[in-house]
Design a protein around this motif. Structure first.
Motif, PDB file in Angstrom:
ATOM      1  N   ILE A 233       0.878  -1.121  -0.021  1.00  0.00           N
ATOM      2  CA  ILE A 233      -0.010   0.167  -0.007  1.00  0.00           C
ATOM      3  C   ILE A 233       0.834   1.174   0.116  1.00  0.00           C
ATOM      4  N   SER A 234       0.376   2.410  -0.626  1.00  0.00           N
ATOM      5  CA  SER A 234       1.159   3.491  -0.574  1.00  0.00           C
ATOM      6  C   SER A 234       0.200   4.365   0.171  1.00  0.00           C
ATOM      7  N   VAL A 235       0.894   5.293   0.901  1.00  0.00           N
ATOM      8  CA  VAL A 235       0.407   6.278   1.907  1.00  0.00           C
ATOM      9  C   VAL A 235       0.699   7.792   1.851  1.00  0.00           C
ATOM     10  N   ASP A 236       0.090   8.785   2.558  1.00  0.00           N
ATOM     11  CA  ASP A 236       0.569   9.931   2.379  1.00  0.00           C
ATOM     12  C   ASP A 236       1.567  10.406   2.972  1.00  0.00           C
ATOM     13  N   ASN A 237       1.690  10.064   4.369  1.00  0.00           N
ATOM     14  CA  ASN A 237       2.692  10.485   5.541  1.00  0.00           C
ATOM     15  C   ASN A 237       3.116   9.058   6.031  1.00  0.00           C
ATOM     16  N   ILE A 238       4.250   8.261   5.577  1.00  0.00           N
ATOM     17  CA  ILE A 238       4.460   7.039   5.847  1.00  0.00           C
ATOM     18  C   ILE A 238       4.933   6.844   7.361  1.00  0.00           C
ATOM     19  N   GLN A 239       5.749   7.884   7.981  1.00  0.00           N
ATOM     20  CA  GLN A 239       5.912   7.695   9.310  1.00  0.00           C
ATOM     21  C   GLN A 239       4.587   7.735  10.363  1.00  0.00           C
ATOM     22  N   ALA A 240       3.737   8.684  10.003  1.00  0.00           N
ATOM     23  CA  ALA A 240       2.693   8.658  10.861  1.00  0.00           C
ATOM     24  C   ALA A 240       1.625   7.423  10.274  1.00  0.00           C
TER      25      ALA A 240
ATOM     26  N   GLU B 102       3.856  -4.370   2.144  1.00  0.00           N
ATOM     27  CA  GLU B 102       4.851  -3.319   2.028  1.00  0.00           C
ATOM     28  C   GLU B 102       4.187  -2.027   2.164  1.00  0.00           C
ATOM     29  N   ILE B 103       4.722  -0.936   2.765  1.00  0.00           N
ATOM     30  CA  ILE B 103       4.211   0.400   3.083  1.00  0.00           C
ATOM     31  C   ILE B 103       5.376   1.510   2.296  1.00  0.00           C
ATOM     32  N   ILE B 104       4.799   2.107   1.331  1.00  0.00           N
ATOM     33  CA  ILE B 104       5.563   3.159   0.509  1.00  0.00           C
ATOM     34  C   ILE B 104       4.861   4.409   0.710  1.00  0.00           C
TER      35      ILE B 104
ATOM     36  N   TYR C  53      -4.883   6.414   0.645  1.00  0.00           N
ATOM     37  CA  TYR C  53      -4.150   5.296   0.439  1.00  0.00           C
ATOM     38  C   TYR C  53      -4.623   4.468  -0.860  1.00  0.00           C
ATOM     39  N   ARG C  54      -3.658   3.946  -1.308  1.00  0.00           N
ATOM     40  CA  ARG C  54      -3.716   3.020  -2.625  1.00  0.00           C
ATOM     41  C   ARG C  54      -3.107   1.694  -2.312  1.00  0.00           C
ATOM     42  N   MET C  55      -3.862   0.572  -2.847  1.00  0.00           N
ATOM     43  CA  MET C  55      -3.689  -0.713  -3.093  1.00  0.00           C
ATOM     44  C   MET C  55      -2.363  -0.630  -4.040  1.00  0.00           C
ATOM     45  N   ASN C  56      -1.090  -0.416  -4.115  1.00  0.00           N
ATOM     46  CA  ASN C  56      -0.203  -0.238  -4.977  1.00  0.00           C
ATOM     47  C   ASN C  56       0.249  -1.285  -5.943  1.00  0.00           C
ATOM     48  N   HIS C  57       0.729  -2.279  -5.362  1.00  0.00           N
ATOM     49  CA  HIS C  57       1.050  -3.500  -6.119  1.00  0.00           C
ATOM     50  C   HIS C  57       1.143  -4.789  -5.436  1.00  0.00           C
ATOM     51  N   THR C  58       1.353  -6.051  -6.002  1.00  0.00           N
ATOM     52  CA  THR C  58       1.543  -7.385  -5.420  1.00  0.00           C
ATOM     53  C   THR C  58       2.855  -7.762  -6.076  1.00  0.00           C
TER      54      THR C  58
ATOM     55  N   VAL D  89      12.881   7.525  -4.754  1.00  0.00           N
ATOM     56  CA  VAL D  89      12.954   6.006  -5.038  1.00  0.00           C
ATOM     57  C   VAL D  89      11.826   5.459  -5.994  1.00  0.00           C
ATOM     58  N   ASN D  90      10.808   5.996  -5.701  1.00  0.00           N
ATOM     59  CA  ASN D  90       9.668   5.133  -6.571  1.00  0.00           C
ATOM     60  C   ASN D  90       8.765   6.109  -7.180  1.00  0.00           C
ATOM     61  N   PRO D  91       8.639   6.101  -8.292  1.00  0.00           N
ATOM     62  CA  PRO D  91       7.995   6.991  -9.112  1.00  0.00           C
ATOM     63  C   PRO D  91       6.702   6.382  -9.475  1.00  0.00           C
ATOM     64  N   THR D  92       6.220   5.322  -8.929  1.00  0.00           N
ATOM     65  CA  THR D  92       4.913   4.684  -9.235  1.00  0.00           C
ATOM     66  C   THR D  92       4.053   4.637  -7.953  1.00  0.00           C
ATOM     67  N   ALA D  93       4.497   5.654  -6.792  1.00  0.00           N
ATOM     68  CA  ALA D  93       3.643   5.241  -5.581  1.00  0.00           C
ATOM     69  C   ALA D  93       2.404   5.770  -5.743  1.00  0.00           C
ATOM     70  N   ASP D  94       1.733   6.349  -6.453  1.00  0.00           N
ATOM     71  CA  ASP D  94       0.618   7.059  -6.950  1.00  0.00           C
ATOM     72  C   ASP D  94      -0.403   5.990  -7.435  1.00  0.00           C
ATOM     73  N   ARG D  95      -0.053   4.988  -8.111  1.00  0.00           N
ATOM     74  CA  ARG D  95      -0.847   4.047  -8.935  1.00  0.00           C
ATOM     75  C   ARG D  95      -1.377   3.049  -7.945  1.00  0.00           C
ATOM     76  N   GLU D  96      -2.238   2.094  -8.482  1.00  0.00           N
ATOM     77  CA  GLU D  96      -3.287   1.060  -8.036  1.00  0.00           C
ATOM     78  C   GLU D  96      -2.994  -0.029  -8.933  1.00  0.00           C
ATOM     79  N   GLY D  97      -2.916  -1.225  -8.432  1.00  0.00           N
ATOM     80  CA  GLY D  97      -3.068  -2.492  -9.332  1.00  0.00           C
ATOM     81  C   GLY D  97      -1.540  -2.967 -10.006  1.00  0.00           C
ATOM     82  N   LEU D  98      -0.703  -2.523  -9.751  1.00  0.00           N
ATOM     83  CA  LEU D  98       0.535  -2.940 -10.357  1.00  0.00           C
ATOM     84  C   LEU D  98       1.136  -4.302  -9.889  1.00  0.00           C
TER      85      LEU D  98
END
Length: 292
Positions: A72-79, A115-117, A136-141, A195-204
């Protein structure tokens, strides 16, 4: 996440739960479950919750490595990580562990890795104490593959995916390949957080290739469906299920289940080069067929 759909199969003694992000800010808000990217399907076989000896294989321990994780990708990873830790969940890797300080891995109740990015530069979120779950996004498997060239060719030629990002890690002797369907966003080329240019995507789909496995005739990964079981499959929805399956047949794919096999005439399963299962279903928005 929210439960987008539940399919009960009492005769076969299992239920399916389709989980995803569905707030007004979500990419696929309000869509049919077959018309979404980035869902997680949970399969529950009746009675396993009462068996103290039952456990799944997560795909991350020898000798049954194969499936790696969801992400999953998140807005503020530390929080976001603090929120998960405060809720009592364990981590395989915290942000502060190891050299890679931009990712974390939480553990779900079965020990699967999540994973959390970050969707934003992490140096700009370290002092933010709130996190908005609606973003939040379900970014990849992620799955591990023996031969990256064969797998990349398969997912691009057979399933029409686009290679959206490659991450080479020569010192650690592995590469990561991110594939997906670009849609209106196209293919990302600029990094979101360095590091990650595809963090705003879903379903990768992330393919992990460890150098040298392709040269070992006896090497193979565990597909999650052979015993001991765990990961089941990825799934692609298509515009016309019958036409898509005919195309797969013409391409000479290896089938786990054709549309005409068994009782379930609304799904097919194709095998990839590592014998991972790929479910194929009808996108109900494009053509009403299955009436799930």
């Amino acid at each position: 996440m929210k439960m987008i759909k539940k399919i009960e199969q009492p005769d076969a003694k299992f239920d399916l739960y389709f989980m995803g992000y569905d707030s007004p800010k979500a990419v696929s808000h309000g869509n049919d479950f077959s018309d979404r990217e980035g869902l997680i399907e949970l399969t529950h076989n009746y009675g396993t919750e009462n068996d103290p000896n039952y456990k799944v294989t997560t795909g991350n321990a020898e000798p049954h490595k194969g499936f790696g994780h969801t992400c999953i990708s998140v807005d503020n990873i530390q929080a976001a990580c603090k929120r998960i830790e405060d809720a009592g969940y364990k981590f395989q890797k915290k942000l502060t562990d190891g050299r890679m300080r931009h990712i974390a891995f939480a553990l779900d109740p079965d020990g699967y890795w999540v994973e959390i990015i970050s969707q934003n530069p992490i140096d700009k979120t370290e002092n933010i104490t709130t996190t908005d779950l609606a973003t939040y996004r379900m970014n990849h498997t992620m799955i591990r593959v023996k031969d990256h060239e064969k797998s990349l060719k398969f997912y691009q030629d057979v399933f029409g995916m686009t290679l959206m990002r490659t991450s080479e890690n020569k010192d650690a002797k592995f590469n990561l390949y991110f594939l997906g369907y670009p849609g209106s966003k196209g293919v990302s080329t600029e990094s979101v957080n360095g590091v990650n240019p595809t963090a705003d995507r879903e379903g990768l789909l992330e393919l992990t290739w460890n150098y040298g496995t392709e040269s070992d005739a006896n090497f193979k990964y565990h597909n999650g469906n052979d015993e001991p079981q765990g990961f089941g499959h990825i799934c692609v929805s298509v515009d016309d299920l019958d036409a898509a399956c005919k195309r797969f047949e013409d391409q000479g794919v290896n089938w786990k289940k054709r549309l005409t096999d068994g009782r379930m005439k609304n799904v097919a399963f194709v095998l990839d080069p590592d014998n991972y299962w790929i479910e194929v279903i009808q996108n109900e928005k494009l053509k009403n067929r299955a009436n799930w």
